[in-house]
Scaffold this motif. Structure first.
Motif, short mmCIF file in Angstrom:
data_model
loop_
_atom_site.label_atom_id
_atom_site.label_comp_id
_atom_site.label_asym_id
_atom_site.label_seq_id
_atom_site.Cartn_x
_atom_site.Cartn_y
_atom_site.Cartn_z
N ARG A 105 -2.80 4.43 -2.37
CA ARG A 105 -2.71 3.10 -2.95
C ARG A 105 -3.40 2.17 -1.97
O ARG A 105 -3.01 2.10 -0.82
CB ARG A 105 -1.22 2.73 -3.07
CG ARG A 105 -0.89 1.88 -4.26
CD ARG A 105 0.61 1.74 -4.33
NE ARG A 105 0.98 0.44 -4.87
CZ ARG A 105 2.13 -0.14 -4.63
NH1 ARG A 105 3.02 0.43 -3.83
NH2 ARG A 105 2.39 -1.32 -5.16
N ASP B 149 -3.26 -6.68 -7.38
CA ASP B 149 -1.98 -6.02 -7.68
C ASP B 149 -0.93 -6.31 -6.62
O ASP B 149 0.12 -5.67 -6.60
CB ASP B 149 -2.16 -4.49 -7.71
CG ASP B 149 -3.24 -4.08 -8.68
OD1 ASP B 149 -3.54 -4.89 -9.58
OD2 ASP B 149 -3.78 -2.98 -8.51
N ALA C 214 0.82 -1.20 0.00
CA ALA C 214 0.00 0.00 0.00
C ALA C 214 0.86 1.26 0.00
O ALA C 214 0.36 2.36 0.14
CB ALA C 214 -0.90 0.00 1.23
N PRO D 240 5.58 -2.42 -9.49
CA PRO D 240 4.52 -1.47 -9.81
C PRO D 240 4.17 -1.51 -11.29
O PRO D 240 4.97 -1.94 -12.11
CB PRO D 240 5.15 -0.13 -9.46
CG PRO D 240 6.62 -0.35 -9.64
CD PRO D 240 6.89 -1.79 -9.34
N ARG E 240 2.69 4.27 -13.12
CA ARG E 240 2.74 5.05 -11.90
C ARG E 240 4.18 5.25 -11.47
O ARG E 240 4.96 4.30 -11.42
CB ARG E 240 1.96 4.36 -10.79
CG ARG E 240 2.03 5.12 -9.49
CD ARG E 240 0.94 4.77 -8.53
NE ARG E 240 1.16 5.57 -7.31
CZ ARG E 240 0.31 5.66 -6.33
NH1 ARG E 240 -0.81 5.00 -6.39
NH2 ARG E 240 0.59 6.41 -5.29
N GLU F 214 -1.50 10.21 -4.80
CA GLU F 214 -2.62 9.29 -4.92
C GLU F 214 -2.48 8.14 -3.91
O GLU F 214 -1.39 7.60 -3.72
CB GLU F 214 -2.64 8.72 -6.33
CG GLU F 214 -3.95 8.13 -6.76
CD GLU F 214 -3.78 7.44 -8.10
OE1 GLU F 214 -4.33 6.34 -8.26
OE2 GLU F 214 -3.07 7.99 -8.96
N ALA G 167 2.79 4.46 -1.01
CA ALA G 167 2.54 5.42 -2.09
C ALA G 167 3.74 6.32 -2.34
O ALA G 167 3.84 6.94 -3.39
CB ALA G 167 1.32 6.27 -1.74
#
Ligand SMILES: [Zn+2]
Ligand SMILES: [Zn+2]
Length: 962
Positions: free
Chosen positions: A346, A358, A245, A304, A308, A344, A247
């Motif tokens: 995640r 993912d 998670a 990733p 991104r 953003e 970011a």
């Protein structure tokens, strides 16, 4: 046995032979009687129209089985309802159940083998909720029989369920009012979340669960820069599972960093962190933190997607190495940083706490228990520097005990912080028992309250009545079925209301309901008005009963029901939720651990009721600790209560009942003699009762259930040990003074009536059994005894206390002088003059002395021995043995007996002189010599063998002393 004479006391409806009844048995018979006679209704009916005493039945959750801690709160509530009713108030009690929420859902999930929330939707919400409702109905039956069994009186005809349409509509009305006031809003927030239950937890729910120490895997990683993978940042991450998670990585733009060569790679870190690298470290350069911001890096796990970019961002707290992983969906600080910088989010977890597609190897795995997998993957990539396994206290879900996480999502809130100042003010103005809660726990909680997250993404609850336009996003809050075009009284549960769409007035598109249901504590907080269906129905009843005089809950509820009631009452009515509140301590097991189902140390109340009776458990809760302290419960301590208080009281009644039947005692014909003309002993026990009644009643008026119960324990000991022991002598010997027997019967009759009335709110079964047997009327239809002051005689109580101390001292002296208990003393000399004659007699009996003299300046005993005294000692020993034998063969006190005995000639000739005494004291008509071949009990008196046989005499035989 028994019944040799006609009874004048009421023919007993409960039992034939009171002496043989066990407390649990007695309670069951009374329970049946109360149901048959409608005693509860009758007790309310005689107070209708009187001032109201308002105490709500805070509804239990209708699932599972009632536990011992439910008895604690109910014992206290029932005490005050009963006391107030007897004291002249109208105290209605409406039964109700808290029927919504996770407890019920989890039970149904278990039953159906559901492990993930998604399975519920596969199964169908309608069928799932139907099953929840069935479970509620089943539990309600169990709760009702539990309540009846503990003597907890409730009105079931007017019961409420939080899942009934009218209750739910009342809750909707409340949401709508808050919405109109601008107190309901939606926000994206990180909220405590149970991944197992797939639901947000409010701050008070988080408090309810408490914390548990568990292993946490913190780690340091080596992260490569994208444009030069040979340069690596030494980073730290709070918990390994958050990696998917992540970011961004935070860096301190103000700090100076070092670039070093270590194990063939270039590592960037804070100078202080160099010590974390073992082996040779070669400094290469110094770097400004500002130059490290907005570098693109390669997140290690999982790989990733190409679209991104991952960048370092400036933070104020970069952790021990200077670089910190930011997982904004799960960490408040990271969330704040990322929101500020437009990064953003995640989200790696779905709402069931499982990693999404993912997440590489973690896909589909539950959030807890993935550390090993993450570590293996990091090792494979040579990205792991070290893992720091530590144990940390972390909050757990109050229902399923799963460690909670933080999860960012859209939630609906009630702006509870807006009311903080008012809530603090209300708290200052109310009465808390125990009082330290007001400035302690409760104030502390209110002073730091947060906005209340009221939405839950679940199924069995009151649907949040909010519809949103799919075109323009307009929001509408609905308050009734009719507003939705449904018939009044329609089922408002999911999925029915989900199917209702509304037309948007702003843009003509469709409005749909948000899927959430309300926090179950919101239902609970609406109790004062929703239980009557306010405002649609019976609003006068709400006005009459709100705010209540008293609320009683466990101390947890300072953050649960007490708090949410307070917020809702203030926000809707500008009033406090109650005038005063009792917060009870936890119920702990015998070893002092909190009782919980998972530990398996919960005492089943049904077991306690069956073994010791509900009254015993109630009395235990009143007397064991002051209100607010933890209860440390065990079978032994409940047994002690039964043995020391309840049984002795019952035994006194049994004794009285037997003696009264024998003596033709007729309460209706015998007017009470004037108190002053009775013997001192009788006036003393009435004075004791009056004194206890006075102090106890004062404490009951202050809602101190514990303090009010305590004085009864020594009173019952005084009654059953001291008073009754002296009292019995009036009926065994023939030397009783005229008038002593009627006075004794009358006094014990009055005393037992008073005690059963005084204790009726505490122990409703035992007291009613006694009261009904004495006068034929239920004690619960009596007024609470008042104005007993005339019976009080503090001087006499003091005299009696001195006299008892003197007797104890004299008995210590006689045992020091080696004189056996049943051997009469030649004399005892008392120092203080002034004891009335009947009290001096008591000394003679208690000390077992032939003569009581009042002369000396100090207490003295004369232990000289004469043949006559020795013979009397033997006679008293034989009397004691005959009485034991009478008991053994089952003779009641009213039964006349024939005694046969044989012993050596020394004893026999000595005892001949005490023949009358022996007959008299043992209620015997004949004392015969036992033939050598007859069966007999053998005992020893002063070293000589004695054979005794006791038989019941013919019914018309008149014993000596009768
Ligand atoms: Zn949970
Ligand atoms: Zn619209």
């Amino acid at each position: 046995m028994g019944g040799t004479r006609p009874r004048r006391l009421p023919r007993n409806v409960i039992f034939e032979t009171p002496g043989s009844v066990s407390l649990p048995e007695l309670e069951q018979r009374l329970q049946e009687l109360w149901t048959k006679e409608g005693t509860f209704d009758a007790s309310l009916a005689r107070r209708r129209g009187r001032p109201r005493f308002n105490l709500y039945e805070a509804p239990p959750t209708a699932n599972g089985s009632p536990a011992t801690h439910h008895v604690a709160a109910r014992a206290v509530k029932d005490l005050f309802w009963r006391y107030k009713t007897m004291a002249g108030w109208y105290a209605p009690r409406r039964a109700g159940w808290d029927t919504h929420g996770l407890p019920i859902e989890l039970a149904v999930e278990r039953e159906m083998g559901i492990t993930a929330r998604s399975q519920i939707e596969d199964f169908g919400i309608e069928a799932f909720n139907r099953r929840c409702r069935e479970l509620v109905d089943q539990s309600i039956a169990a709760w009702k029989s539990f309540s009846d069994r503990m003597g907890y009186w409730l009105d079931y005809r007017d019961r409420f369920l939080t899942c009934s349409p009218w209750y739910m509509e009342s809750v909707w009305w409340a949401v709508r009012r808050l919405f109109d006031q601008g107190d309901v809003y939606r926000a994206f927030r990180l909220e405590p979340y149970c991944p197992r239950c797939a639901t947000t937890l409010s701050s008070h729910e988080l408090e309810l669960g408490g914390e548990r120490r568990r292993p946490i895997a913190r780690a340091r990683l080596l992260i490569s820069l994208k444009n030069d993978p040979s340069v690596r940042l030494l980073t730290s991450i709070r918990e390994l599972w958050m990696l998917p998670a992540e970011a961004a990585i935070g860096v301190d733009a103000q700090a100076t960093y070092l670039k070093v060569r270590w194990r063939g790679q270039v590592v960037v870190l804070l100078p202080d962190a160099v010590r974390l690298l073992d082996g040779p470290v070669e400094p290469v350069a110094r770097l400004s933190g500002a130059d490290l911001v907005h570098l693109e890096y390669l997140p290690p796990f999982p790989e990733p997607s190409a679209d991104r970019r991952f960048l370092t961002v400036a933070v104020r707290q970069p952790g021990e190495t200077g670089f910190v992983h930011l997982a904004p969906a799960h960490d408040q600080e990271a969330f704040d940083v990322c929101r500020e910088q437009g990064i953003e989010l995640r989200r790696a977890l779905d709402s069931n706490g499982r990693f999404g597609p993912d997440s590489g190897d973690l896909a589909g795995r539950f959030v807890h228990g993935v550390n090993e997998l993450v570590v293996a993957e990091l090792k494979r990539q040579h990205s792991l520097h070290s893992v720091l396994a530590e144990r940390k206290a972390s909050p757990i879900c109050w229902r399923c005990e799963t460690p909670t996480i933080r999860l960012g999502q859209d939630s609906w809130f009630v702006s509870a912080t807006k009311y903080r100042g008012r809530l603090l003010e209300l708290n200052r103005g109310m009465e808390w028992i125990p009082s330290h809660l007001r400035e302690g726990r409760m104030r502390e909680w209110l002073a730091h309250n947060v906005d209340w997250a009221i939405s839950r993404s679940r199924y069995w609850g009151t649907p949040l009545p909010i519809w949103i336009c799919e075109g323009c996003g307009a929001v509408r809050c609905v308050e009734s079925a009719v507003e939705l075009g449904l018939a009044p009284g329609s089922d408002l549960h999911r999925p029915h209301v989900d199917r209702v769409s509304l037309a948007c007035t702003a843009c003509d598109r469709t409005m749909r309901r948000i899927p959430d249901v309300l926090d179950v504590w919101f239902d609970a907080g609406c109790l004062p008005f929703a239980q009557t269906g306010y405002p649609t129905a019976r609003s006068d009843e709400f006005q009459e009963s709100f705010p209540p005089d008293l609320m009683v809950e466990g101390v947890d509820q300072t953050r649960g029901g007490f708090y949410t009631s307070m917020v809702i009452s203030e926000a809707l009515f500008g009033k406090n939720f109650t005038r005063r509140a009792i917060a009870l301590g936890h119920v702990l097991d015998g070893a002092g651990r909190k009782a919980s189902k998972s530990r398996g140390n919960v005492l089943d109340p049904a077991l306690v009721f069956d073994r010791f009776g509900a009254d015993s458990l109630r009395w235990w809760f009143y007397t064991s600790v002051p209100l607010g302290r933890s209860y440390q419960i065990s079978f032994d301590s409940i047994d002690a209560v039964a043995r020391k208080v309840l049984r002795p009281l019952w035994n006194v009644f049994v004794l009285f009942d037997a003696q009264a039947s024998w003596s033709d005692f007729e309460p209706r014909l015998w007017p009470p003699s004037l108190v002053e003309s009775r013997p001192c002993l009788d006036r003393w026990i009435l004075s004791r009762i009056a004194g206890v009644a006075r102090s106890s009643r004062k404490l009951l008026d202050e809602y101190d259930a514990h303090g009010a119960s305590l004085p009864y324990q020594p009173l019952i000991t005084d009654l059953s040990n001291w008073y009754v022991r002296q009292w019995r002598r009036r009926f065994t010997g023939s030397q009783s003074r005229p008038g002593d027997r009627p006075a004794g019967l009358w006094t014990l009759y009055e005393g037992l009536l008073l005690i059963s009335q005084l204790l009726a709110p505490f122990i409703p079964f035992l007291t009613d059994a006694i009261h009904r047997s004495l006068c034929g009327r239920s004690v619960h239809l009596c007024d609470y005894p008042d104005a007993l002051d005339a019976l009080q005689d503090p001087g006499l109580e003091e005299t009696m206390a001195g006299l008892r101390a003197t007797c104890e001292e004299a008995n210590r002296m006689r045992s020091a002088a080696g004189v056996r208990q049943r051997q009469p003393l030649f004399a005892v000399t008392l120092p203080a003059p002034g004891y009335p004659a009947d009290l001096l007699e008591i000394v003679g009996h208690e000390v077992n002395a032939r003569r009581v003299e009042v002369a000396g300046s100090a207490l003295m005993i004369d232990s000289r021995s004469t043949p006559d005294l020795v013979a009397e000692g033997w006679a008293r020993e034989l009397i004691w043995q005959i009485q034991a034998e009478r008991k053994r063969v089952g003779l009641g006190i009213q039964d006349a007996s024939i005694v046969l005995y044989r012993s050596g000639s020394r004893l026999e000739s000595a005892l001949a002189g005490f023949r009358e005494l022996i007959l008299d004291e043992t209620r015997s008509v004949q004392l015969l010599r036992l033939a050598g071949d007859e069966d007999a009990t053998t005992c020893s008196i002063d070293g000589e063998t004695v054979h005794i046989s006791v038989r019941q005499a013919a019914r018309d035989a008149v014993p000596a002393g009768a």
